[in-house]
Design a protein around this motif. Structure first.
Motif, short mmCIF file in Angstrom:
data_model
loop_
_atom_site.label_atom_id
_atom_site.label_comp_id
_atom_site.label_asym_id
_atom_site.label_seq_id
_atom_site.Cartn_x
_atom_site.Cartn_y
_atom_site.Cartn_z
N LEU A 192 0.74 -1.33 0.02
CA LEU A 192 -0.07 0.14 0.09
C LEU A 192 0.92 1.17 0.06
O LEU A 192 0.63 2.16 -0.56
CB LEU A 192 -0.83 0.02 1.35
N LEU A 193 1.95 1.38 0.81
CA LEU A 193 2.82 2.53 0.92
C LEU A 193 3.51 2.70 -0.62
O LEU A 193 3.77 3.65 -1.24
CB LEU A 193 3.89 2.37 1.97
N PHE A 194 3.96 1.31 -1.20
CA PHE A 194 4.46 1.50 -2.36
C PHE A 194 3.45 2.06 -3.42
O PHE A 194 3.81 2.93 -4.25
CB PHE A 194 4.96 -0.04 -2.82
N LEU A 195 2.25 1.75 -3.38
CA LEU A 195 1.21 2.22 -4.39
C LEU A 195 0.94 3.65 -4.10
O LEU A 195 0.88 4.42 -5.03
CB LEU A 195 -0.17 1.41 -4.04
N ALA A 196 1.09 4.20 -2.74
CA ALA A 196 0.94 5.49 -2.31
C ALA A 196 2.19 6.38 -2.89
O ALA A 196 2.03 7.70 -3.27
CB ALA A 196 1.00 5.61 -0.78
N SER A 197 3.31 6.01 -3.29
CA SER A 197 4.43 6.75 -3.96
C SER A 197 4.20 7.17 -5.26
O SER A 197 4.79 7.64 -5.97
CB SER A 197 5.69 5.82 -3.75
N HIS A 198 3.06 6.44 -5.91
CA HIS A 198 2.82 6.69 -7.16
C HIS A 198 1.97 7.90 -7.47
O HIS A 198 1.04 8.21 -6.27
CB HIS A 198 2.34 5.47 -8.13
N THR A 199 1.35 8.11 -8.49
CA THR A 199 0.42 9.19 -8.88
C THR A 199 -1.00 8.40 -9.25
O THR A 199 -0.76 7.37 -10.10
CB THR A 199 0.78 10.33 -9.83
N GLY A 200 -2.06 8.99 -8.84
CA GLY A 200 -3.21 8.13 -9.50
C GLY A 200 -4.31 8.33 -8.31
O GLY A 200 -4.04 8.86 -7.45
N TRP A 201 -5.54 8.07 -8.82
CA TRP A 201 -6.59 8.15 -7.67
C TRP A 201 -6.41 7.31 -6.49
O TRP A 201 -7.26 7.73 -5.30
CB TRP A 201 -7.78 7.74 -8.27
N TYR A 202 -5.69 6.40 -6.60
CA TYR A 202 -5.54 5.34 -5.58
C TYR A 202 -4.33 5.75 -4.51
O TYR A 202 -4.13 5.20 -3.36
CB TYR A 202 -5.16 3.85 -6.05
N ALA A 203 -3.44 6.75 -4.82
CA ALA A 203 -2.52 7.04 -4.22
C ALA A 203 -2.89 7.60 -2.55
O ALA A 203 -2.38 7.05 -1.62
CB ALA A 203 -1.56 7.91 -4.71
N ASP A 204 -3.97 8.35 -2.56
CA ASP A 204 -4.27 9.17 -1.31
C ASP A 204 -4.98 7.75 -0.39
O ASP A 204 -4.48 7.81 0.91
CB ASP A 204 -5.20 10.10 -1.28
N ILE A 205 -5.79 7.08 -0.88
CA ILE A 205 -6.27 6.06 -0.17
C ILE A 205 -5.22 4.92 0.38
O ILE A 205 -5.11 4.48 1.32
CB ILE A 205 -7.35 5.30 -1.04
N SER A 206 -4.35 4.59 -0.67
CA SER A 206 -3.17 3.80 -0.24
C SER A 206 -2.43 4.16 0.94
O SER A 206 -1.81 3.65 1.70
CB SER A 206 -2.40 3.35 -1.41
N ARG A 207 -2.10 5.50 0.78
CA ARG A 207 -1.29 6.15 1.76
C ARG A 207 -1.79 6.32 3.15
O ARG A 207 -1.23 5.75 4.12
CB ARG A 207 -0.96 7.73 1.71
N VAL A 208 -3.32 6.50 3.39
CA VAL A 208 -3.61 6.25 4.71
C VAL A 208 -3.78 4.84 5.20
O VAL A 208 -3.23 4.49 6.24
CB VAL A 208 -5.13 6.80 4.50
N ALA A 209 -4.29 4.05 4.15
CA ALA A 209 -4.43 2.63 4.65
C ALA A 209 -2.80 2.09 4.67
O ALA A 209 -2.73 1.19 5.79
CB ALA A 209 -5.14 1.69 3.70
N GLY A 210 -2.12 2.24 4.01
CA GLY A 210 -0.66 1.90 4.31
C GLY A 210 0.10 2.38 5.68
O GLY A 210 0.70 1.44 6.24
N TRP A 211 -0.09 3.68 6.01
CA TRP A 211 0.33 4.09 7.10
C TRP A 211 -0.41 3.46 8.22
O TRP A 211 0.32 3.03 9.42
CB TRP A 211 0.29 5.45 7.23
N ALA A 212 -1.55 3.32 8.28
CA ALA A 212 -2.46 2.59 9.26
C ALA A 212 -2.10 1.07 9.28
O ALA A 212 -1.66 0.89 10.70
CB ALA A 212 -3.83 2.48 8.96
N PHE A 213 -1.64 0.36 8.55
CA PHE A 213 -1.04 -0.93 8.59
C PHE A 213 0.26 -0.83 9.23
O PHE A 213 0.58 -1.62 10.03
CB PHE A 213 -1.38 -1.77 7.30
N ALA A 214 0.90 0.12 8.84
CA ALA A 214 2.55 0.01 8.90
C ALA A 214 2.75 0.44 10.55
O ALA A 214 3.42 -0.36 11.06
CB ALA A 214 3.27 1.05 8.03
N LEU A 215 1.84 1.25 11.03
CA LEU A 215 1.84 1.66 12.34
C LEU A 215 1.25 0.67 13.31
O LEU A 215 2.05 0.41 14.41
CB LEU A 215 1.21 3.08 12.65
#
Length: 193
Positions: A143-166
């Motif tokens: 998810l964090l990897f997806l968040a590093s890209h541009t696209g509609w999914y980036a913001d959603i991936s960033r929030v979910a990725g950091w939630a899972f990471a933490l």
């Protein structure tokens, strides 16, 4: 087949899945650092996470647990986490402090191995919290990897990725602290004998 020989099995479906996961580690690193084939790297991480879940399900459902499986399954998990955090760090996807916190926990837990060996123990069973932590981390990194890209999914991936990471990192440390409690109890029991 006796229980002892069942424990010594090598050729089981769960072990095959764990071996395949192990083989995927260098492929993932090559994909992320070499050609930067991010789509394939993310797909490989997703497959690794799914097979991690699947091998445990199959092992329990079909009585295919083994000593080898209990060794290579967590080894594959740790290698994936290590290779993923190194690859994502080198690609500037995750910060160095996250890598330091995760690796610090590993060093903390490994430091108790000599104490276990001194008292005749090899390793402790993986705790449920450790499995939950690994589950979270295996979802966080793609998810964090997806968040590093541009696209509609980036913001959603960033929030979910950091939630899972933490959550994953917190659970990883909690499982490490429980490991220490287990080691202390084993040492105390060994001294009573």
């Amino acid at each position: 087949m006796s229980e002892t020989s069942a424990e010594d099995r090598i050729w089981t479906v769960p072990n095959l899945l764990s071996f395949l996961r192990l083989l995927g580690v260098p492929v993932f690193l090559w994909l992320i650092l070499g050609p930067k084939a991010d789509g394939w790297a993310i797909a490989l991480l997703a497959v690794a996470g799914f097979t991690d879940w699947l091998d445990g399900k199959i092992a329990r459902a079909f009585n295919q647990t083994s000593r080898l499986g209990r060794l290579i399954d967590p080894a594959a998990d740790k290698l994936y986490v290590f290779s993923t955090i190194v690859g994502l760090l080198l690609r500037d996807v995750i910060p160095w402090w996250l890598v330091a916190v995760i690796l610090g926990r590993e060093l903390f837990v490994v430091s108790f191995a000599p104490v276990l060996r001194k008292h005749g123990y090899k390793a402790l069973q993986v705790h449920f919290l450790g499995k939950a932590a690994m589950f979270c981390l295996m979802y966080a990194f793609p998810l964090l990897f997806l968040a590093s890209h541009t696209g509609w999914y980036a913001d959603i991936s960033r929030v979910a990725g950091w939630a899972f990471a933490l959550w994953g990192t917190g659970l990883y440390w909690w499982a490490g602290l429980l490991y220490v409690v287990q080691v202390r109890q084993l040492v105390a029991d060994a001294k009573k004998e």
